[in-house]
Design an enzyme around this catalytic site. Structure first.
Site, mmCIF file in Angstrom:
data_model
loop_
_atom_site.group_PDB
_atom_site.id
_atom_site.type_symbol
_atom_site.label_atom_id
_atom_site.label_comp_id
_atom_site.label_asym_id
_atom_site.label_seq_id
_atom_site.Cartn_x
_atom_site.Cartn_y
_atom_site.Cartn_z
ATOM 1 N N ARG A 142 0.846 -1.184 0.000
ATOM 2 C CA ARG A 142 0.000 0.000 0.000
ATOM 3 C C ARG A 142 0.887 1.241 0.000
ATOM 4 N NH1 ARG A 142 -1.887 -3.506 4.223
ATOM 5 N NH2 ARG A 142 -4.002 -4.311 3.865
ATOM 6 N N LYS A 166 -1.630 -2.323 7.991
ATOM 7 C CA LYS A 166 -2.691 -1.638 8.721
ATOM 8 C C LYS A 166 -2.763 -2.138 10.151
ATOM 9 C CE LYS A 166 -5.953 -0.401 5.043
ATOM 10 N NZ LYS A 166 -7.315 -0.618 4.517
ATOM 11 N N HIS A 229 -3.350 2.265 -6.064
ATOM 12 C CA HIS A 229 -3.774 1.002 -5.444
ATOM 13 C C HIS A 229 -3.973 -0.089 -6.498
ATOM 14 C CE1 HIS A 229 -4.651 -0.489 -1.461
ATOM 15 N NE2 HIS A 229 -5.715 -1.128 -1.889
ATOM 16 N N ARG A 232 -1.349 -2.741 -6.538
ATOM 17 C CA ARG A 232 -1.555 -3.804 -5.545
ATOM 18 C C ARG A 232 -2.542 -4.839 -6.088
ATOM 19 N NH1 ARG A 232 -1.447 -5.081 0.094
ATOM 20 N NH2 ARG A 232 -3.505 -5.268 1.038
ATOM 21 N N HIS A 255 -4.379 -9.417 4.355
ATOM 22 C CA HIS A 255 -5.812 -9.283 4.614
ATOM 23 C C HIS A 255 -6.257 -10.222 5.723
ATOM 24 C CE1 HIS A 255 -6.595 -7.712 0.261
ATOM 25 N NE2 HIS A 255 -6.331 -6.728 1.101
ATOM 26 N N TYR A 264 -9.659 -7.887 -4.745
ATOM 27 C CA TYR A 264 -8.403 -7.483 -5.376
ATOM 28 C C TYR A 264 -8.044 -8.340 -6.583
ATOM 29 C CZ TYR A 264 -7.042 -4.331 -1.581
ATOM 30 O OH TYR A 264 -6.971 -3.290 -0.694
#
Length: 279
Positions: A142, A166, A229, A232, A255, A264
């Site tokens: 990211r 994250k 993005h 990715r 994830h 994705y």
């Protein structure tokens, strides 16, 4: 008991500071906390003191013409703040209880194509921007993960990149040969030459918005449709097309949910044809 009127800005800031402590204690990332505080300050600037805000005020604020996904994210954060105000005893009611649920259209994967990637890499750019492109397309990072890459994150012996994602969740991504030059770099891969909101000039790294801006610029010059993005998404889709198990792709992307990974990974028309031919 009715909520008493409030208007003191310092009082608002003390509430936000108290809320930030709650988020810190729940191990929210600094980035998430900063973004949520910024949003709630915007809410207060528009709607008034948080102890006086009513449901109609929030409805008007959320009626701003944002993308549905942005509106959903903002509503989630706003709900979290006012739920905390009620839980902490600062309000008797919660004005977000009656907010309508945000309807978000079904999201689809939006990777660039192989041809796009070739054109993108052939587009004139400096070495710094090219490395950002490759970290997105060959490691699935990211923008904020690219921004804080450090030489110490690269394990040359095992050819692995440690990524802090994250919420501070760590994952390990094997290093693609396009990224071999990272092993010979020093300190932050993208040091900040100018002062930013996190570091004095030369004392840290660039921020995520700088990475996004640079990638968006080169993609626009290359005539490549997509966002930073999308690199990715390209990484994830290429893995799927190469026959990699979706659970492995999920781990590489960092994830928590396989459902997120599905957003994705695009399924090509050739793959669909092959599936039908098996009938």
């Amino acid at each position: 008991m009715a909520t008493l009127p409030h208007s003191n800005t310092a009082d608002t800031e003390s509430l936000l500071e108290e809320w930030s402590w709650t988020m810190q204690s729940a191990n929210f990332s600094t980035r998430t906390i900063d973004e949520r505080l910024l949003l709630i300050r915007r809410v207060c600037d528009t709607c008034g003191h948080p102890l006086n805000v009513q449901t109609r005020d929030l409805q008007k604020f959320l009626a701003t013409p944002w993308k549905a996904s942005t509106r959903q994210t903002y509503q989630f954060a706003i709900r979290g703040f006012f739920t905390w105000l009620q839980w902490a005893g600062h309000r008797d009611d919660n004005p977000t209880d009656k907010l309508p649920r945000v309807r978000v259209p079904r999201r689809h994967p939006r990777p660039i194509t192989d041809a796009d990637y070739v054109v993108l890499k052939q587009t004139r750019m400096n070495a710094r921007t090219l490395l950002m492109v490759e970290l997105g397309a060959r490691a699935g990072l990211r923008a904020h993960e690219i921004a804080k890459c450090h030489r110490d994150d690269f394990d040359e012996r095992n050819r692995v990149l440690r990524v802090s994602g994250k919420g501070g969740v760590e994952r390990f991504v094997p290093v693609h040969h396009d990224l071999d030059r990272c092993f010979g770099m020093n300190a932050f891969l993208f040091p900040n030459h100018d002062e930013n909101k996190s570091f004095a000039a030369g004392e840290g790294h660039v921020l995520a918005n700088s990475v996004s801006r640079m990638l968006s610029g080169v993609m626009r010059r290359a005539g490549v449709n997509g966002t930073p993005h999308s690199l990715r998404h390209y990484f994830a889709t290429n893995l799927l097309h190469a026959g990699v198990d979706s659970r492995v792709v999920q781990e590489l992307l960092g994830h928590a949910s396989a459902q997120t990974t599905a957003l994705y990974t695009a399924v090509s028309l050739d793959q669909k044809r092959l599936a039908v031919e098996l009938l």
